[in-house]
Motif scaffolding. Structure first.
Motif, mmCIF file in Angstrom:
data_model
loop_
_atom_site.group_PDB
_atom_site.id
_atom_site.type_symbol
_atom_site.label_atom_id
_atom_site.label_comp_id
_atom_site.label_asym_id
_atom_site.label_seq_id
_atom_site.Cartn_x
_atom_site.Cartn_y
_atom_site.Cartn_z
ATOM 1 N N VAL A 228 0.839 -1.205 0.000
ATOM 2 C CA VAL A 228 0.000 0.000 0.000
ATOM 3 C C VAL A 228 0.871 1.250 0.000
ATOM 4 N N PHE A 229 1.860 1.291 0.891
ATOM 5 C CA PHE A 229 2.721 2.471 0.986
ATOM 6 C C PHE A 229 3.490 2.700 -0.315
ATOM 7 N N VAL A 230 3.981 1.614 -0.910
ATOM 8 C CA VAL A 230 4.716 1.734 -2.170
ATOM 9 C C VAL A 230 3.782 2.175 -3.297
ATOM 10 N N GLY A 231 2.600 1.563 -3.384
ATOM 11 C CA GLY A 231 1.645 1.939 -4.420
ATOM 12 C C GLY A 231 1.229 3.394 -4.310
ATOM 13 N N ARG A 232 1.011 3.850 -3.087
ATOM 14 C CA ARG A 232 0.637 5.238 -2.855
ATOM 15 C C ARG A 232 1.775 6.180 -3.274
ATOM 16 N N TYR A 233 3.017 5.768 -2.993
ATOM 17 C CA TYR A 233 4.168 6.605 -3.359
ATOM 18 C C TYR A 233 4.353 6.642 -4.877
ATOM 19 N N ILE A 234 4.123 5.500 -5.535
ATOM 20 C CA ILE A 234 4.201 5.473 -7.000
ATOM 21 C C ILE A 234 3.177 6.432 -7.597
ATOM 22 N N LYS A 235 1.970 6.385 -7.082
ATOM 23 C CA LYS A 235 0.896 7.243 -7.590
ATOM 24 C C LYS A 235 1.246 8.717 -7.428
ATOM 25 N N ALA A 236 1.889 9.064 -6.324
ATOM 26 C CA ALA A 236 2.205 10.469 -6.052
ATOM 27 C C ALA A 236 3.458 10.955 -6.765
ATOM 28 N N THR A 237 4.333 10.016 -7.175
ATOM 29 C CA THR A 237 5.664 10.418 -7.652
ATOM 30 C C THR A 237 5.970 9.946 -9.061
ATOM 31 N N GLN A 238 5.029 9.301 -9.755
ATOM 32 C CA GLN A 238 5.367 8.694 -11.038
ATOM 33 C C GLN A 238 5.717 9.709 -12.117
ATOM 34 N N HIS A 239 5.384 10.980 -11.900
ATOM 35 C CA HIS A 239 5.813 12.005 -12.862
ATOM 36 C C HIS A 239 7.294 12.330 -12.697
ATOM 37 N N GLN A 240 7.930 11.830 -11.628
ATOM 38 C CA GLN A 240 9.363 11.983 -11.411
ATOM 39 C C GLN A 240 9.979 10.582 -11.391
ATOM 40 N N ALA A 241 10.051 10.001 -12.559
ATOM 41 C CA ALA A 241 10.367 8.579 -12.674
ATOM 42 C C ALA A 241 11.732 8.219 -12.090
ATOM 43 N N GLN A 242 12.733 9.011 -12.376
ATOM 44 C CA GLN A 242 14.078 8.681 -11.891
ATOM 45 C C GLN A 242 14.134 8.745 -10.369
ATOM 46 N N ARG A 243 13.522 9.787 -9.804
ATOM 47 C CA ARG A 243 13.478 9.930 -8.352
ATOM 48 C C ARG A 243 12.724 8.757 -7.723
ATOM 49 N N LEU A 244 11.620 8.363 -8.345
ATOM 50 C CA LEU A 244 10.823 7.253 -7.838
ATOM 51 C C LEU A 244 11.643 5.981 -7.793
ATOM 52 N N PHE A 245 12.354 5.680 -8.876
ATOM 53 C CA PHE A 245 13.172 4.471 -8.920
ATOM 54 C C PHE A 245 14.251 4.496 -7.840
ATOM 55 N N VAL A 246 14.951 5.600 -7.731
ATOM 56 C CA VAL A 246 16.036 5.708 -6.745
ATOM 57 C C VAL A 246 15.500 5.519 -5.334
ATOM 58 N N HIS A 247 14.363 6.141 -5.043
ATOM 59 C CA HIS A 247 13.791 6.043 -3.704
ATOM 60 C C HIS A 247 13.312 4.625 -3.399
ATOM 61 N N LEU A 248 12.673 3.983 -4.370
ATOM 62 C CA LEU A 248 12.218 2.611 -4.153
ATOM 63 C C LEU A 248 13.410 1.673 -3.983
ATOM 64 N N PHE A 249 14.422 1.863 -4.803
ATOM 65 C CA PHE A 249 15.608 1.008 -4.713
ATOM 66 C C PHE A 249 16.304 1.184 -3.368
ATOM 67 N N ALA A 250 16.461 2.435 -2.950
ATOM 68 C CA ALA A 250 17.115 2.714 -1.669
ATOM 69 C C ALA A 250 16.291 2.144 -0.513
#
Length: 375
Positions: A228-250
């Motif tokens: 849920v937390f990850v899905g919510r973060y994807i929804k809020a941040t998917q317009h910043q794809a590189q940032r989203l990937f880095v944050h999820l990976f970290a």
């Protein structure tokens, strides 16, 4: 259970990862054993070991399949669900009805997957295995959707953390008779007491405790909430794809580190679904989703992903079919002549490939006709 086309735009990476997850329990886990027979290369023996559950303590890649599915069910909630107050009264009634129906159906289908009571009609209710993989998926999803509907995000985090810490303290500190008190063995863990005293019916292989038993449902809820937390973060941040990937990976790496460190105190154990196991599976799930999102939804390399998405869009169907339909028998009936004409290792490999092909063609037939059977 309803049959319908998807109602809204979906993230291909989520469906592809769900399909990739299911791919390994459709029979693909046997590839590495066959390849080891053919080549003799030790790397395939190592991979084959990873395609088997850890015997008790420990972790293998195959142990990730179940929690990853729960995690992805949470991701879907995070991408779509809102607090219940945002819906009209009529809509709320429908949502509650769907949630309770889905929970009930998954528990029932789990019993079907376990082959019911196993002794035929008339039924002996004491011989039914009531708990199951599908049942746990239903429970984790149901609790997660209720938390999302009724609690603030802050309280969702607090409850998730409290479940992990509380479950650890419960197994570590509580003693009931000879069970518990920090004992994590298959005969004397606290879970055994709960399953022997509170679980109706039978356990898996009549063991002292069931791997999908009562107590271990608690931490599995956190796998769904992490999604849920990850899905919510994807929804809020998917317009910043590189940032989203880095944050999820970290985040995935950090959770893995914490999980493995915790594993030095609380054993990593799938059957008990320990808190350390929960964190490790959340970490790997997050890393996999980050990778799939980067390749599929950001870099738009999608042809291969659609192969797995065909599986992911009807994951419950193919999961149930592996129990109630003998796909290998059908594959052998069609391709048996070819399979028997090649050496042993190659015959195993061909039979696995043929079995997977038939299952995929069936799912693709459903996919092309927009038939998506959802629970």
């Amino acid at each position: 259970m309803v049959t319908s086309a998807p109602e809204k735009k979906r993230l291909l990476s989520v469906d592809a990862l769900r399909g990739f997850d299911m791919f390994w329990i459709m029979g693909a886990e046997g590839f590495f054993a066959a390849l080891f027979i053919i080549t003799g290369w030790s790397v395939f023996e190592i991979f084959d070991h990873q395609m088997k559950h850890a015997v008790w303590h420990g972790f293998t890649a195959y142990d990730l399949i179940f929690p990853l599915f729960i995690f992805l069910s949470g991701v879907s909630i995070g991408l779509a669900a809102k607090p219940i107050k945002h819906y009209s009264a009529d809509k709320r009634a429908g949502l509650y009805r769907h949630a309770f129906t889905r929970l009930s159906l998954l528990i029932l289908l789990g019993i079907v997957y376990n082959h019911g009571w196993g002794v035929g009609i008339p039924a002996d209710i004491d011989q039914i295995r009531y708990v199951s993989v599908l049942g746990r998926i239903g429970i984790a999803w149901f609790v997660a959707i209720m938390l999302v509907w009724h609690l603030s995000i802050k309280n969702q985090w607090l409850i998730s953390i409290s479940i992990l810490l509380g479950y650890w303290l419960l197994l570590e500190c509580v003693t009931l008779g000879q069970f518990g008190g920090g004992n994590y063995s298959p005969d004397l863990a606290l879970n055994v007491w709960f399953d022997q005293h509170m679980l109706p019916g039978i356990t898996y292989r009549n063991a002292p405790m069931d791997p999908e038993g009562i107590l271990s449902n608690l931490p599995s809820i956190v796998n769904a909430m992490a999604g849920v937390f990850v899905g919510r973060y994807i929804k809020a941040t998917q317009h910043q794809a590189q940032r989203l990937f880095v944050h999820l990976f970290a985040a995935g790496i950090l959770i893995l580190v914490v999980g493995y460190l915790w594993g030095r105190i609380m054993p990593i154990n799938k059957s008990l679904w320990t808190s350390s196991f929960t964190l490790i599976t959340i970490g790997y799930s997050t890393l996999l989703l980050a990778l799939f999102y980067l390749v599929i939804d950001v870099w738009r390399i999608q042809t291969w992903a659609k192969i797995f998405a065909v599986i992911g869009m009807n994951s419950i169907v193919i999961y149930l079919s592996t129990s109630i339909f003998n796909w290998q028998y059908l594959a052998n009936s069609i391709f048996g002549g070819l399979v028997s004409s090649v050496p042993e290792g190659w015959s195993s490999l061909l039979l696995i490939a043929a079995t997977l092909l038939l299952q995929w063609l069936f799912l693709n037939w459903l996919y092309k006709r927009n038939i998506f059977i959802k629970v």
